[in-house]
Design an enzyme around this catalytic site. Structure first.
Site, PDB file in Angstrom:
ATOM      1  N   GLY A  48     -17.983 -41.015 105.127  1.00 38.59           N
ATOM      2  CA  GLY A  48     -16.554 -40.763 105.073  1.00 38.59           C
ATOM      3  C   GLY A  48     -16.270 -39.373 105.614  1.00 38.59           C
ATOM      4  O   GLY A  48     -17.154 -38.502 105.609  1.00 38.59           O
ATOM      5  N   GLN A  53     -11.653 -31.595 107.211  1.00 34.02           N
ATOM      6  CA  GLN A  53     -13.059 -31.253 107.459  1.00 34.02           C
ATOM      7  C   GLN A  53     -13.349 -31.010 108.932  1.00 34.02           C
ATOM      8  O   GLN A  53     -14.402 -30.500 109.289  1.00 34.02           O
ATOM      9  CB  GLN A  53     -13.988 -32.368 106.955  1.00 34.02           C
ATOM     10  CG  GLN A  53     -14.030 -32.505 105.448  1.00 34.02           C
ATOM     11  CD  GLN A  53     -15.010 -33.580 105.045  1.00 34.02           C
ATOM     12  OE1 GLN A  53     -14.680 -34.754 105.035  1.00 34.02           O
ATOM     13  NE2 GLN A  53     -16.244 -33.194 104.735  1.00 34.02           N
ATOM     14  N   CYS A  98     -21.579 -33.818 100.461  1.00 33.05           N
ATOM     15  CA  CYS A  98     -20.398 -33.677 101.331  1.00 33.05           C
ATOM     16  C   CYS A  98     -20.835 -33.046 102.640  1.00 33.05           C
ATOM     17  O   CYS A  98     -21.618 -32.097 102.635  1.00 33.05           O
ATOM     18  CB  CYS A  98     -19.368 -32.795 100.632  1.00 33.05           C
ATOM     19  SG  CYS A  98     -17.890 -32.497 101.610  1.00 33.05           S
ATOM     20  N   LEU A  99     -20.324 -33.573 103.757  1.00 34.20           N
ATOM     21  CA  LEU A  99     -20.698 -33.030 105.066  1.00 34.20           C
ATOM     22  C   LEU A  99     -20.306 -31.563 105.199  1.00 34.20           C
ATOM     23  O   LEU A  99     -20.921 -30.816 105.953  1.00 34.20           O
ATOM     24  CB  LEU A  99     -20.028 -33.840 106.187  1.00 34.20           C
ATOM     25  CG  LEU A  99     -20.510 -35.287 106.353  1.00 34.20           C
ATOM     26  CD1 LEU A  99     -19.739 -35.973 107.467  1.00 34.20           C
ATOM     27  CD2 LEU A  99     -22.008 -35.342 106.624  1.00 34.20           C
ATOM     28  N   HIS A 140     -13.369 -39.492  96.990  1.00 34.73           N
ATOM     29  CA  HIS A 140     -13.904 -38.220  97.491  1.00 34.73           C
ATOM     30  C   HIS A 140     -13.080 -37.736  98.697  1.00 34.73           C
ATOM     31  O   HIS A 140     -12.706 -36.561  98.772  1.00 34.73           O
ATOM     32  CB  HIS A 140     -15.379 -38.431  97.871  1.00 34.73           C
ATOM     33  CG  HIS A 140     -16.057 -37.241  98.481  1.00 34.73           C
ATOM     34  ND1 HIS A 140     -17.151 -36.625  97.906  1.00 34.73           N
ATOM     35  CD2 HIS A 140     -15.818 -36.562  99.624  1.00 34.73           C
ATOM     36  CE1 HIS A 140     -17.534 -35.618  98.685  1.00 34.73           C
ATOM     37  NE2 HIS A 140     -16.756 -35.559  99.726  1.00 34.73           N
ATOM     38  N   GLU A 141     -12.783 -38.656  99.623  1.00 30.82           N
ATOM     39  CA  GLU A 141     -12.057 -38.263 100.837  1.00 30.82           C
ATOM     40  C   GLU A 141     -10.588 -37.945 100.548  1.00 30.82           C
ATOM     41  O   GLU A 141     -10.024 -37.017 101.132  1.00 30.82           O
ATOM     42  CB  GLU A 141     -12.166 -39.351 101.908  1.00 30.82           C
ATOM     43  CG  GLU A 141     -13.595 -39.722 102.328  1.00 30.82           C
ATOM     44  CD  GLU A 141     -14.469 -38.534 102.692  1.00 30.82           C
ATOM     45  OE1 GLU A 141     -13.931 -37.502 103.149  1.00 30.82           O
ATOM     46  OE2 GLU A 141     -15.698 -38.622 102.502  1.00 30.82           O
ATOM     47  N   HIS A 144     -10.222 -34.532  99.390  1.00 36.26           N
ATOM     48  CA  HIS A 144     -10.222 -33.547 100.484  1.00 36.26           C
ATOM     49  C   HIS A 144      -8.805 -33.277 100.987  1.00 36.26           C
ATOM     50  O   HIS A 144      -8.481 -32.151 101.362  1.00 36.26           O
ATOM     51  CB  HIS A 144     -11.060 -34.064 101.670  1.00 36.26           C
ATOM     52  CG  HIS A 144     -12.518 -33.730 101.597  1.00 36.26           C
ATOM     53  ND1 HIS A 144     -12.990 -32.434 101.532  1.00 36.26           N
ATOM     54  CD2 HIS A 144     -13.620 -34.525 101.621  1.00 36.26           C
ATOM     55  CE1 HIS A 144     -14.321 -32.453 101.499  1.00 36.26           C
ATOM     56  NE2 HIS A 144     -14.732 -33.701 101.543  1.00 36.26           N
TER      57      HIS A 144
HETATM   58 CO    CO Z   1     -16.676 -34.393 101.489  1.00 41.13          CO
END
Ligand code: CO
Length: 176
Positions: A48, A53, A98-99, A140-141, A144
Site C-alpha cells: 500500500g 508518502q 511502513c515504506l 494504515h494508508e 497516512h
Molecule cells: Co505506511
C-alpha cells in the site's frame, strides 16, 4: 500533481504529519498519479502507498486489493478521498511496517473489519467491506492521509525501544 520521478518521503519529513487535502477534480492527470504510485509501490515491494508518502498532499492511496487474489497476486486498487464508515469491535494485532519508516516494525491493534467509502479515479463512488490484511492495509494508508503513522499506536515500551533508530532515520534523510 506531476508524476515524474515519484520519490519516497521518509520519517522526519513534515509532509508525513500533515492532513492531506480532498480531491475535487477527476481528470487524466489524477489517473497518471495513481498509476505512478502503483509503480512506486511495486518497486518498493509494498502492499500500500499513500500520496503524502511520495510528496503529494492529496487524499489518494493505492493498495493491493486482496479481496480477490488470483495467480498473479492481488490487483492494485486506487482510492480517492477514502473514508472509514464502519469499524468492527473485534480487533487483531499484527506487526506492521511502513515504506516511509524502513527497518522498523511494531505490533499494531486494529479493527478486523472496516467499511470504506471512496471514489475511483473517474469520480465514481464505491463502498466496500474489507477484512483481514486488506482491512489493515486500508486503515494504515488512510491514517497516512491524516498525518498518522503506525508507530503512533505502539506501546510506550516499544516507542522507547525504537526512539534512537527513529531519530537516526529522520536525520539520514535531512539533506534530501
Ligand atoms: Co505506511
Amino acid at each position: 500533481m506531476g508524476t515524474a520521478g515519484l520519490k519516497l518521503r521518509y520519517y522526519g519529513d513534515p509532509i508525513l504529519r500533515r492532513r492531506a487535502e480532498e480531491i475535487t477534480v477527476f481528470d487524466p492527470p489524477l489517473r497518471g498519479v495513481a498509476d505512478a504510485m502503483v509503480e512506486t509501490m511495486r518497486e518498493a515491494e509494498g502492499v500500500g502507498l499513500a500520496a503524502p508518502q511520495v510528496g503529494i498532499e492529496r487524499r489518494l492511496l493505492v493498495a493491493l486489493d486482496m479481496r480477490t487474489p488470483d495467480d498473479d497476486g492481488a490487483a492494485p486498487i486506487a482510492m480517492v478521498n477514502p473514508e472509514i464508515t464502519e469499524r468492527s469491535r473485534e480487533t487483531w494485532v499484527f506487526e506492521e511496517g511502513c515504506l516511509s519508516i524502513p527497518g522498523i516494525r511494531g505490533d499494531v491493534t486494529r479493527p478486523s473489519q472496516v467499511k470504506v467509502r471512496y471514489r475511483d479515479v473517474d469520480g465514481r463512488e464505491h463502498t466496500i467491506d474489507a477484512e483481514g490484511m486488506f482491512a489493515r492495509i486500508l486503515q494504515h494508508e488512510i491514517d497516512h492521509l491524516d498525518g498518522k503513522l503506525f508507530i503512533d499506536y505502539l506501546s510506550l515500551a516499544e516507542k522507547t525501544l525504537i526512539k534512537t533508530r527513529l531519530k537516526k532515520l529522520a536525520h539520514s534523510h535531512d539533506d534530501q
